[in-house]
Design a protein around this motif. Structure first.
Motif, PDB file in Angstrom:
ATOM      1  N   PHE A 150       0.836  -1.191   0.000  1.00 42.83           N
ATOM      2  CA  PHE A 150       0.000   0.000   0.000  1.00 42.83           C
ATOM      3  C   PHE A 150       0.876   1.247   0.000  1.00 42.83           C
ATOM      4  N   ALA A 151       0.734   2.085  -1.004  1.00 39.18           N
ATOM      5  CA  ALA A 151       1.542   3.290  -1.124  1.00 39.18           C
ATOM      6  C   ALA A 151       1.130   4.336  -0.097  1.00 39.18           C
ATOM      7  N   PRO A 152       2.047   5.203   0.295  1.00 36.90           N
ATOM      8  CA  PRO A 152       1.695   6.283   1.221  1.00 36.90           C
ATOM      9  C   PRO A 152       0.785   7.287   0.538  1.00 36.90           C
ATOM     10  N   GLN A 153      -0.050   7.946   1.342  1.00 37.90           N
ATOM     11  CA  GLN A 153      -0.981   8.924   0.761  1.00 37.90           C
ATOM     12  C   GLN A 153      -1.077  10.149   1.663  1.00 37.90           C
ATOM     13  N   VAL A 154      -1.129  11.311   1.031  1.00 41.67           N
ATOM     14  CA  VAL A 154      -1.281  12.586   1.716  1.00 41.67           C
ATOM     15  C   VAL A 154      -2.552  13.243   1.194  1.00 41.67           C
ATOM     16  N   LEU A 155      -3.436  13.614   2.108  1.00 35.88           N
ATOM     17  CA  LEU A 155      -4.722  14.206   1.733  1.00 35.88           C
ATOM     18  C   LEU A 155      -4.812  15.650   2.234  1.00 35.88           C
ATOM     19  N   VAL A 156      -5.298  16.544   1.359  1.00 36.80           N
ATOM     20  CA  VAL A 156      -5.596  17.919   1.747  1.00 36.80           C
ATOM     21  C   VAL A 156      -7.063  18.194   1.434  1.00 36.80           C
ATOM     22  N   ASN A 157      -7.506  19.398   1.757  1.00 40.54           N
ATOM     23  CA  ASN A 157      -8.937  19.730   1.651  1.00 40.54           C
ATOM     24  C   ASN A 157      -9.768  18.766   2.485  1.00 40.54           C
ATOM     25  N   VAL A 158      -9.223  18.451   3.664  1.00 41.96           N
ATOM     26  CA  VAL A 158      -9.910  17.535   4.580  1.00 41.96           C
ATOM     27  C   VAL A 158     -10.529  18.342   5.719  1.00 41.96           C
ATOM     28  N   ASN A 159     -11.457  17.737   6.428  1.00 46.24           N
ATOM     29  CA  ASN A 159     -12.058  18.353   7.610  1.00 46.24           C
ATOM     30  C   ASN A 159     -12.564  17.260   8.535  1.00 46.24           C
ATOM     31  N   HIS A 160     -13.073  17.657   9.681  1.00 49.01           N
ATOM     32  CA  HIS A 160     -13.440  16.679  10.703  1.00 49.01           C
ATOM     33  C   HIS A 160     -14.803  16.027  10.495  1.00 49.01           C
ATOM     34  N   SER A 161     -15.429  16.295   9.364  1.00 47.65           N
ATOM     35  CA  SER A 161     -16.613  15.507   9.011  1.00 47.65           C
ATOM     36  C   SER A 161     -16.207  14.200   8.339  1.00 47.65           C
ATOM     37  N   MET A 162     -14.917  14.067   8.022  1.00 51.31           N
ATOM     38  CA  MET A 162     -14.398  12.893   7.336  1.00 51.31           C
ATOM     39  C   MET A 162     -13.764  11.935   8.336  1.00 51.31           C
ATOM     40  N   SER A 163     -14.019  10.641   8.169  1.00 51.18           N
ATOM     41  CA  SER A 163     -13.466   9.646   9.090  1.00 51.18           C
ATOM     42  C   SER A 163     -11.945   9.618   9.032  1.00 51.18           C
ATOM     43  N   ILE A 164     -11.358  10.027   7.929  1.00 50.58           N
ATOM     44  CA  ILE A 164      -9.910  10.020   7.798  1.00 50.58           C
ATOM     45  C   ILE A 164      -9.250  10.954   8.808  1.00 50.58           C
ATOM     46  N   MET A 165     -10.022  11.917   9.347  1.00 49.14           N
ATOM     47  CA  MET A 165      -9.488  12.854  10.333  1.00 49.14           C
ATOM     48  C   MET A 165      -9.955  12.556  11.759  1.00 49.14           C
ATOM     49  N   THR A 166     -10.808  11.566  11.923  1.00 46.87           N
ATOM     50  CA  THR A 166     -11.357  11.308  13.257  1.00 46.87           C
ATOM     51  C   THR A 166     -11.234   9.861  13.713  1.00 46.87           C
ATOM     52  N   GLU A 167     -11.194   8.916  12.793  1.00 47.04           N
ATOM     53  CA  GLU A 167     -11.108   7.498  13.148  1.00 47.04           C
ATOM     54  C   GLU A 167      -9.705   6.972  12.872  1.00 47.04           C
ATOM     55  N   GLU A 168      -9.224   6.080  13.724  1.00 43.81           N
ATOM     56  CA  GLU A 168      -7.882   5.541  13.546  1.00 43.81           C
ATOM     57  C   GLU A 168      -7.760   4.840  12.196  1.00 43.81           C
ATOM     58  N   THR A 169      -6.701   5.151  11.453  1.00 48.07           N
ATOM     59  CA  THR A 169      -6.458   4.557  10.142  1.00 48.07           C
ATOM     60  C   THR A 169      -5.438   3.441  10.233  1.00 48.07           C
ATOM     61  N   PHE A 170      -4.381   3.645  10.985  1.00 48.92           N
ATOM     62  CA  PHE A 170      -3.335   2.637  11.187  1.00 48.92           C
ATOM     63  C   PHE A 170      -2.741   2.204   9.855  1.00 48.92           C
ATOM     64  N   ALA A 171      -2.361   3.197   9.072  1.00 47.41           N
ATOM     65  CA  ALA A 171      -1.855   2.960   7.724  1.00 47.41           C
ATOM     66  C   ALA A 171      -0.997   4.156   7.322  1.00 47.41           C
ATOM     67  N   PRO A 172      -0.244   4.062   6.205  1.00 49.22           N
ATOM     68  CA  PRO A 172       0.586   5.195   5.771  1.00 49.22           C
ATOM     69  C   PRO A 172      -0.242   6.265   5.066  1.00 49.22           C
ATOM     70  N   VAL A 173      -1.136   6.868   5.825  1.00 51.93           N
ATOM     71  CA  VAL A 173      -2.061   7.879   5.297  1.00 51.93           C
ATOM     72  C   VAL A 173      -2.135   9.018   6.302  1.00 51.93           C
ATOM     73  N   VAL A 174      -2.074  10.264   5.813  1.00 53.60           N
ATOM     74  CA  VAL A 174      -2.170  11.407   6.709  1.00 53.60           C
ATOM     75  C   VAL A 174      -2.960  12.522   6.041  1.00 53.60           C
ATOM     76  N   GLY A 175      -3.784  13.209   6.839  1.00 52.14           N
ATOM     77  CA  GLY A 175      -4.515  14.366   6.365  1.00 52.14           C
ATOM     78  C   GLY A 175      -3.886  15.634   6.917  1.00 52.14           C
ATOM     79  N   ILE A 176      -3.828  16.688   6.108  1.00 58.24           N
ATOM     80  CA  ILE A 176      -3.195  17.942   6.523  1.00 58.24           C
ATOM     81  C   ILE A 176      -4.184  19.087   6.329  1.00 58.24           C
ATOM     82  N   MET A 177      -4.384  19.868   7.394  1.00 52.38           N
ATOM     83  CA  MET A 177      -5.314  20.997   7.376  1.00 52.38           C
ATOM     84  C   MET A 177      -4.595  22.297   7.741  1.00 52.38           C
ATOM     85  N   PRO A 178      -4.966  23.428   7.112  1.00 53.25           N
ATOM     86  CA  PRO A 178      -4.447  24.726   7.561  1.00 53.25           C
ATOM     87  C   PRO A 178      -5.257  25.229   8.749  1.00 53.25           C
TER      88      PRO A 178
END
Length: 462
Positions: free
Chosen positions: A346-374
């Motif tokens: 599984f390749a690493p992934q970086v997500l932008v334009n994210v917010n806390h309505s998305m599970s990627i920012m609130t639920e444990e992923t336990f994977a090479p994935v990260v969301g970045i917010m200003p």
């Protein structure tokens, strides 16, 4: 019943072990109880000598054990031996070194004609249930201090890493630990609950998922014992405008993707001050693209497979849901030739334009994935960091230590870092809040859960 460990490297069966039967479980418990009654009478000096010799075994066999670990759970072989040489050794030696002061009698003010003090008695038999992601680092937090405290230990390792439990047994045999003081059992989930419910178990040290923690707590609730629970995390980082950008990027990329993101205290969400947000994201993506995903037995590989295909599928589902809600993925997975759907690679992934309505920012992923917010500043960053069911670690990246201290007092977390992340200092208490668990390991405080206070109130007749 046979337990099979499927290697994420190639899907082969790497280890097969028979689960313990009822008679074997009962025998282990009886041996532990009997052995502990003798072991508790040994001196701290003798306990320390044996534990240090066990550490010697681990160091002598680190390369071989590292390769075993790579095949069991997929971490690149360039890193696995260092779990033993660095983190395991550091924690074990520290906990051995502070045992004398941590376990010393607690003196109280004396009264004429009386001798009064509090002694720290061992609990008895400690049941350690350890995970696969850092199988030596997590288990050493409890195994070594439990034995140093005068307890007996029964270790149950995850199905994915059964050889780690067997290595502990070999190490303690090499060190001359009396028979029965340390034992391991290969068990099913149902058997784990039965062992916890047995009156011969005096304490449970569990590291794993929130779901697993609830199951352990349910079993504990039937008895008057307690357990230490180190559970999940959705650990945040906040990069302030005054941060050393290059240092923050380097360490947060590593904190997000080391061990394929399969760390309870890995970085899963990052909040960056809006003034440096674009530059941070650009540099973060640039460094992420330098990873090499592939067969973890190759020295050049820096990102191995996830532990199993189901874990990779879960991470991809979170990504897909976030993208459907407006998130933007910044990594073209075709850059990583080993990335394949339907496999653990599984390749690493970086997500932008994210917010806390998305599970990627609130639920444990336990994977090479990260969301970045200003974020606009400290107040917004604190609010977002605290907007979580978890609270294991959190980090701030800044040149201002006073700001770091002030913000850290407001963030709901077990450990607060400044300009570092994803690290356990054995001198500090390892603990979590909210759904990240309860209790404490490491530091002198970690010994408190493995002992009970016994008061001595002696009247001296003249």
């Amino acid at each position: 019943m046979i337990q099979k460990t499927i290697s994420p490297i190639d899907g082969s069966v790497y280890v097969e072990r028979a689960l313990a039967d009822d008679a074997q479980v009962a025998n282990a418990l009886e041996k532990a109880v009997a052995a502990q009654k003798v072991w508790r009478k040994t001196s701290l000096e003798e306990r320390a000598a044996i534990c240090l010799k066990a550490v010697e075994y681990f160091l002598n066999n680190a390369d071989e054990m590292g390769l075993e670990l790579t095949w069991q759970m997929g971490r690149p072989v360039r890193y696995t031996a260092n779990e033993i040489r660095k983190g395991f050794q550091e924690r074990a030696r520290y906990m051995i070194s502070v045992a004398e002061s941590a376990l010393a009698d607690v003196e109280v003010e004396q009264l004429p004609g009386f001798k009064r003090f509090i002694r720290r008695d061992p609990l008895g038999v400690v049941f350690v249930v350890a995970p696969w992601n850092y199988p030596y680092l997590t288990s050493v937090n409890s195994v070594i201090p439990a034995i140093m405290s005068g307890n007996a230990v029964i270790l149950k390792h995850a199905q994915q890493t059964p050889l780690c439990a067997e290595r502990y047994a070999a190490a303690f045999e090499y060190a001359g630990l009396p028979e029965g003081v340390f034992q391991f059992l290969h068990l099913s989930h149902q058997q784990v609950a039965q062992v916890i419910g047995d009156t011969r178990i005096d304490y449970v040290a569990f590291t794993g998922s929130v779901e697993g923690g609830h199951a352990v707590q349910k079993a504990i609730n039937e008895r008057f014992i307690v357990g230490g629970l180190e559970l999940g995390g959705k650990d945040p980082a906040y990069v302030r405008a005054d941060a050393d950008l290059a240092d923050a990027v380097e360490n947060l990329v590593d904190g997000s993707f080391f061990n394929s993101g399969q760390s309870c205290c890995g970085i899963e969400r990052i909040y960056v001050h809006q003034d440096i947000y674009e530059e941070f994201v650009s540099e973060f993506v640039k460094l992420t693209k330098t990873y090499t995903l592939g067969n973890p037995t190759n020295q050049e590989t820096t990102l191995g497979p996830m532990v199993r295909t189901a874990a990779a599928d879960f991470a991809q589902k979170q990504i897909d849901e976030a993208v459907a809600q407006g998130a933007t993925p910044l990594i073209d997975t075709t850059l990583f030739s080993s990335h394949q759907k339907g496999t653990p690679y599984f390749a690493p992934q970086v997500l932008v334009n994210v917010n806390h309505s998305m599970s990627i920012m609130t639920e444990e992923t336990f994977a090479p994935v990260v969301g970045i917010m200003p974020v606009s500043g400290d107040e917004e960053a604190i609010r977002l960091m605290n907007d979580s069911q978890y609270g294991l670690t959190a980090s701030i990246w800044t040149a201002d230590i006073d700001a770091a201290l002030s913000i850290g007092e407001q963030v709901e977390t077990g450990t607060w870092f400044m300009n570092r992340c994803d690290y356990l200092d054995p001198a500090l208490a390892w603990t979590g809040v909210k759904n990240s668990g309860r209790g404490c390991t490491l530091s002198k405080i970690g010994y408190e859960a493995l002992t009970r206070p016994k008061s001595f109130h002696l009247k001296i007749n003249s």
